[in-house]
Design a protein around this motif. Structure first.
Motif, PDB file in Angstrom:
ATOM      1  N   TYR A 160      28.623 -34.965 -23.051  1.00 31.41           N
ATOM      2  CA  TYR A 160      27.937 -35.423 -21.853  1.00 31.41           C
ATOM      3  C   TYR A 160      26.661 -34.602 -21.653  1.00 31.41           C
ATOM      4  O   TYR A 160      26.491 -33.542 -22.253  1.00 31.41           O
ATOM      5  N   SER A 161      25.802 -35.090 -20.788  1.00 33.27           N
ATOM      6  CA  SER A 161      24.550 -34.439 -20.493  1.00 33.27           C
ATOM      7  C   SER A 161      24.672 -33.691 -19.175  1.00 33.27           C
ATOM      8  O   SER A 161      25.249 -34.201 -18.217  1.00 33.27           O
ATOM      9  N   ARG A 162      24.098 -32.489 -19.126  1.00 29.84           N
ATOM     10  CA  ARG A 162      24.144 -31.756 -17.867  1.00 29.84           C
ATOM     11  C   ARG A 162      22.853 -30.973 -17.687  1.00 29.84           C
ATOM     12  O   ARG A 162      22.104 -30.763 -18.612  1.00 29.84           O
ATOM     13  N   LYS A 188      14.270 -20.753  -4.195  1.00 29.52           N
ATOM     14  CA  LYS A 188      15.426 -21.597  -4.459  1.00 29.52           C
ATOM     15  C   LYS A 188      15.931 -21.329  -5.865  1.00 29.52           C
ATOM     16  O   LYS A 188      15.185 -20.889  -6.728  1.00 29.52           O
ATOM     17  N   ARG A 189      17.157 -21.649  -6.088  1.00 26.71           N
ATOM     18  CA  ARG A 189      17.749 -21.495  -7.404  1.00 26.71           C
ATOM     19  C   ARG A 189      17.149 -22.543  -8.328  1.00 26.71           C
ATOM     20  O   ARG A 189      17.068 -23.719  -7.991  1.00 26.71           O
ATOM     21  N   GLN A 190      16.768 -22.124  -9.514  1.00 28.81           N
ATOM     22  CA  GLN A 190      16.212 -23.038 -10.507  1.00 28.81           C
ATOM     23  C   GLN A 190      17.355 -23.706 -11.259  1.00 28.81           C
ATOM     24  O   GLN A 190      18.276 -23.035 -11.716  1.00 28.81           O
ATOM     25  N   SER A 191      17.319 -25.024 -11.385  1.00 30.50           N
ATOM     26  CA  SER A 191      18.320 -25.736 -12.162  1.00 30.50           C
ATOM     27  C   SER A 191      18.071 -25.490 -13.641  1.00 30.50           C
ATOM     28  O   SER A 191      16.924 -25.369 -14.076  1.00 30.50           O
ATOM     29  N   PRO A 192      19.119 -25.444 -14.447  1.00 29.95           N
ATOM     30  CA  PRO A 192      18.917 -25.247 -15.883  1.00 29.95           C
ATOM     31  C   PRO A 192      18.300 -26.497 -16.509  1.00 29.95           C
ATOM     32  O   PRO A 192      18.360 -27.598 -15.954  1.00 29.95           O
ATOM     33  N   CYS A 193      17.701 -26.314 -17.663  1.00 35.96           N
ATOM     34  CA  CYS A 193      17.113 -27.448 -18.384  1.00 35.96           C
ATOM     35  C   CYS A 193      18.212 -28.417 -18.779  1.00 35.96           C
ATOM     36  O   CYS A 193      19.356 -28.016 -19.013  1.00 35.96           O
ATOM     37  N   GLU A 194      17.856 -29.692 -18.863  1.00 38.59           N
ATOM     38  CA  GLU A 194      18.836 -30.695 -19.249  1.00 38.59           C
ATOM     39  C   GLU A 194      19.238 -30.463 -20.703  1.00 38.59           C
ATOM     40  O   GLU A 194      18.400 -30.198 -21.563  1.00 38.59           O
TER      41      GLU A 194
END
Length: 102
Positions: free
Chosen positions: A95-97, A69-75
């Motif tokens: 904002y936070s992403r 699966k694709r890894q989400s980037p760090c917050e």
């Protein structure tokens, strides 16, 4: 008469007749030039298509296996900035992403 010209014999000929006569006199040159143009265009298109395929293959990353699966980037925080729209400048707050929502 704008679309009539006078030939060497002194007779008036239409533009269409003049074009027909020019084509009859230069038929081989016109057909040869047209054929060369078509061949050159075909070669150019085939080279361009081959170049696009090569560029795509070089620039694309390695294929990912289906079970990965694709890894989400760090917050992280995105700083405030101003964005230009069609009519004015719009301020965008920070904002936070990133990060996992699950």
């Amino acid at each position: 008469m704008p679309n009539h010209t006078t030939s060497e014999d002194g007779e008036t000929t239409s533009v269409a007749e003049t074009v027909k006569n020019l084509f009859k006199r230069n038929k081989k040159i016109i057909i040869g030039g047209g054929t060369a143009l078509v061949v050159a265009t075909g070669v150019f298109i085939s080279l361009a298509k081959g170049q696009d395929v090569t560029e795509d293959a070089e620039s694309s990353p390695d294929p990912v296996a289906e079970d990965q699966k694709r890894q989400s980037p760090c917050e992280h925080e995105v700083s405030a900035y101003e964005r230009m729209t069609k009519y004015w400048i719009q301020a965008v707050r920070s904002y936070s992403r990133g990060g996992s929502t699950a």
